[in-house]
Scaffold this active site. Structure first.
Site, mmCIF file in Angstrom:
data_model
loop_
_atom_site.group_PDB
_atom_site.id
_atom_site.type_symbol
_atom_site.label_atom_id
_atom_site.label_comp_id
_atom_site.label_asym_id
_atom_site.label_seq_id
_atom_site.Cartn_x
_atom_site.Cartn_y
_atom_site.Cartn_z
ATOM 1 N NE ARG A 14 -3.272 -0.592 3.261
ATOM 2 C CZ ARG A 14 -5.088 -0.621 2.745
ATOM 3 N NH1 ARG A 14 -5.042 -0.193 4.007
ATOM 4 N NH2 ARG A 14 -5.120 -2.187 2.820
ATOM 5 C CB SER A 98 -8.780 -0.604 2.211
ATOM 6 O OG SER A 98 -10.112 -0.720 2.760
ATOM 7 C CG HIS A 99 -10.308 2.950 5.327
ATOM 8 N ND1 HIS A 99 -9.667 1.657 5.233
ATOM 9 C CD2 HIS A 99 -9.007 3.740 5.578
ATOM 10 C CE1 HIS A 99 -8.614 1.909 6.574
ATOM 11 N NE2 HIS A 99 -8.544 3.399 6.975
ATOM 12 C CE LYS A 108 -7.026 -5.086 1.813
ATOM 13 N NZ LYS A 108 -8.956 -4.755 2.217
ATOM 14 C CG ASP A 242 -14.349 -1.200 3.877
ATOM 15 O OD1 ASP A 242 -15.231 -1.414 2.724
ATOM 16 O OD2 ASP A 242 -13.297 -1.856 4.423
ATOM 17 C CG ASP A 244 -11.827 -3.261 0.125
ATOM 18 O OD1 ASP A 244 -12.336 -2.019 1.208
ATOM 19 O OD2 ASP A 244 -10.494 -4.424 0.668
ATOM 20 C CG ASP A 246 -12.918 -5.892 2.824
ATOM 21 O OD1 ASP A 246 -13.058 -4.041 3.162
ATOM 22 O OD2 ASP A 246 -11.684 -6.246 3.200
ATOM 23 N NE ARG A 247 -13.007 -1.722 7.473
ATOM 24 C CZ ARG A 247 -12.470 -0.826 8.006
ATOM 25 N NH1 ARG A 247 -12.918 -0.066 8.698
ATOM 26 N NH2 ARG A 247 -12.294 0.374 6.553
ATOM 27 C CG HIS A 329 -12.154 -6.789 8.383
ATOM 28 N ND1 HIS A 329 -12.283 -7.434 7.391
ATOM 29 C CD2 HIS A 329 -11.574 -5.823 8.843
ATOM 30 C CE1 HIS A 329 -11.804 -6.262 6.589
ATOM 31 N NE2 HIS A 329 -11.182 -5.338 7.630
#
Length: 452
Positions: A14, A98-99, A108, A242, A244, A246-247, A329
Site C-alpha cells: 500500500r 480500501s478506505h 491484497k 468501506d 473495497d 469487504d467491511r 470484518h
C-alpha cells in the site's frame, strides 16, 4: 529507486501512486507473485481508483512473463476477488487501498482458496524478489508466457452468497445502503436483485476520488449522511460499506450505530443454529457479549489477536464456522475462511426480516455492556507507556493480566486492552464495563497514565 520497506506492509502492499510505487513496480510484483506462488494461473481484480486499471495491466504482464495464465475479473469488491480465488482455485491479487485517500493504491494477495499471504506466508519473498529485480533488472520472460483473459464473476459471486443466506422469504424491508462511492455500489444491486428489499442507494457512483466522504464507516463522521437518510425515510436498516466493500457497518431504524461486536454475536448465533457445537473466533477486543452468546448458543469461543491473518489462521486450525472483529470484518468457513461484509449484512437482513420487531430490539440482546470504542493516543514511547500501565494494575486484587495482543487487564466488572499501532506512534485503547459510570472511570484512569 523505490523504497519497498515503505509500501510492503504486514498483510499487503500500500502506498501513494506514483510517488511511492507505479506500473513498473506493479509489473515486478506480478512477476514475483507468480514465481513465489508457483502458479500456473492467477486471478486479478481491482477497485474504482483511477490508478487501478493501469496497475492491473502491469501486474498481469509481469505474471504472464513468468508463465502464469491471468484471469482478470475487472471491477470487483475484495470479497468478490476472494470468491474468485476460492471458486476457481487460483491465487489472487486485489488492487485496492480500501478506505485510504484517492492517491493511494495497494495489492491484497492470497493463495489459492483465498488463503492469506502476509509477511510470514510469502509477502517477504515477493518483496525480496521485486527489490532484486528493481536493482538488477527483471529476468527474461520464460519460453512459454501466459495468456491474459477477462471474465465476469459478479453474478456467480452473488449466487454463491444467496445460496448461503436465503433472503427470499423475509418480510419486505426498506434498506438504505451508503457505498461511499466504493465497490458496494457495484456489488449490492446484483446481490439484492429480485429480493423483497426496497433499496435506497447512496453514493453508488464508482468514484475513487471519494467526493462525498471518506469510505471508512468506522469513523463516525462518515456515516452521518446514512443516519440522516434512515431517519428521514423511516427505513428498517442502514448499511455502510468501506471502499473495497469487504467491511460492512450497520445502523438501526433510529439511525443509531450497531456495534460490530453485536453483529458478530448475532451472526454467530445464526451460524451455530445450523451447526451446534462449532467454534467461533473473536479477537481480544470484541465485547464480552460475543463469547457469552457463543456459549449460550452451544458453541466454543476462541479468542485471538487482532488482524485478519491471525483470524484466518485460527479459522483454519480450529475448523471454526465463523469469526468476527471489532473493526467490522466478518469471516466465514463457507466463504473459504475469508472476510465478507456482504454476507454478514445478509445475515442481519435475514434475522431482521424473519421477525416483526425493529432492528434495535433484535440487537439489544447482543449489546449488553458499555463500550468506549477505540481511543487513540499519540505517544513518544509505546513500550514505556505500556509498562507504566502494567505496573499500575499488576498485583491489584481481582485483576487478571494477559499480553496476547498488547496488554489486556480484566476484572469482574470491566476490562481494557491497550495495544500499540504497527504503523504509527499510537496506543489504541478499548474499554468495556458493566455500566457507563464504571466505563468512564476506568477510561479516564488509563488515559491519565498513557497521556501523562
Amino acid at each position: 529507486m523505490a523504497d519497498l520497506s515503505q509500501i510492503v506492509k504486514a498483510y499487503d502492499v500500500r502506498g501513494v501512486v506514483p510517488d511511492q510505487w507505479d506500473e513498473t513496480l506493479a509489473e515486478l510484483f506480478g512477476a514475483a507473485f507468480a514465481q513465489v506462488t508457483e502458479a500456473e494461473a492467477i486471478v486479478i481484480g481491482h477497485d474504482m481508483r483511477p490508478s487501478s486499471p493501469g496497475l492491473v495491466r502491469a501486474f498481469a504482464r509481469g505474471a504472464a512473463a513468468r508463465g502464469a495464465d491471468v484471469t482478470e475479473i475487472g471491477l470487483c469488491s475484495t470479497d468478490e476477488l476472494y470468491y474468485a480465488s476460492g471458486a476457481l482455485g487460483l491465487p489472487g491479487a486485489m488492487f485496492t487501498a480500501s478506505h485510504n485517500p484517492a492517491q493511494y493504491n495497494g495489492i491484497k494477495m492470497c493463495k489459492a482458496g483465498a488463503a492469506p499471504i502476509g509477511q510470514d506466508t510469502g509477502l517477504a519473498e515477493i518483496r525480496a524478489l521485486a527489490e532484486e529485480w528493481l536493482e538488477k533488472g527483471a529476468p527474461e520472460p520464460v519460453a512459454e508466457t501466459g495468456s491474459v483473459t477477462q471474465r465476469d464473476v459478479l453474478g456467480d459471486y452473488a449466487a454463491h452468497l444467496r445460496s448461503l443466506v436465503d433472503l427470499s422469504g423475509i418480510r419486505p424491508l426498506k434498506v438504505v445502503v451508503d457505498a461511499g462511492n466504493g465497490m458496494g455500489g457495484h456489488t449490492v444491486p446484483t446481490v439484492f436483485e429480485g429480493l423483497p428489499i426496497e433499496l435506497d442507494p447512496m453514493y453508488f457512483e464508482l468514484d475513487g476520488t471519494f467526493p462525498n466522504h471518506e469510505a471508512n464507516p468506522l469513523d463516525a463522521k462518515n456515516i452521518v449522511d446514512l443516519q440522516a437518510r434512515v431517519r428521514e425515510t423511516g427505513a428498517d436498516i442502514g448499511l455502510a460499506f468501506d471502499g473495497d466493500a469487504d467491511r460492512c457497518f450497520v445502523v438501526d431504524e433510529n439511525g443509531d450505530p450497531v456495534s460490530p461486536s453485536a453483529i458478530t454475536a448475532l451472526v454467530a448465533s445464526r451460524e451455530l443454529a445450523k451447526e451446534p457445537g462449532s467454534t467461533v473466533i473473536h479477537n481480544c477486543i470484541t465485547s464480552w457479549s460475543v463469547p457469552e452468546v457463543v456459549k449460550e448458543s452451544g458453541g466454543k469461543p476462541v479468542r485471538t489477536r487482532v488482524g485478519h491473518s491471525f483470524i484466518k489462521a485460527e479459522m483454519a486450525r480450529t475448523g471454526a464456522i465463523f469469526g468476527g472483529e471489532h473493526s467490522a470484518h466478518y469471516y466465514f468457513r463457507d466463504f473459504w475462511n475469508a472476510d465478507t461484509g456482504m454476507l454478514a449484512a445478509m445475515h442481519v437482513l435475514a434475522a431482521l426480516g424473519g421477525q416483526q420487531g425493529p432492528l434495535s430490539g433484535l440487537v439489544a440482546q447482543y449489546d449488553r455492556y458499555a463500550a468506549s470504542g477505540e481511543i487513540n493516543s499519540t505517544v513518544d514511547d509505546q513500550a514505556g507507556r505500556l509498562a507504566a500501565i502494567k505496573a499500575a494494575y499488576e498485583g491489584r486484587e481481582g485483576v487478571e493480566l494477559d499480553e496476547l495482543d498488547g496488554l489486556t487487564i480484566t476484572t469482574a466488572d470491566w476490562w481494557f486492552n491497550l495495544r500499540p499501532s504497527n504503523t504509527e506512534p499510537l496506543l489504541r485503547l478499548n474499554v468495556e464495563a458493566r455500566d457507563a459510570t464504571t466505563l468512564e472511570r476506568v477510561r479516564d484512569e488509563v488515559l491519565a497514565i498513557v497521556r501523562g
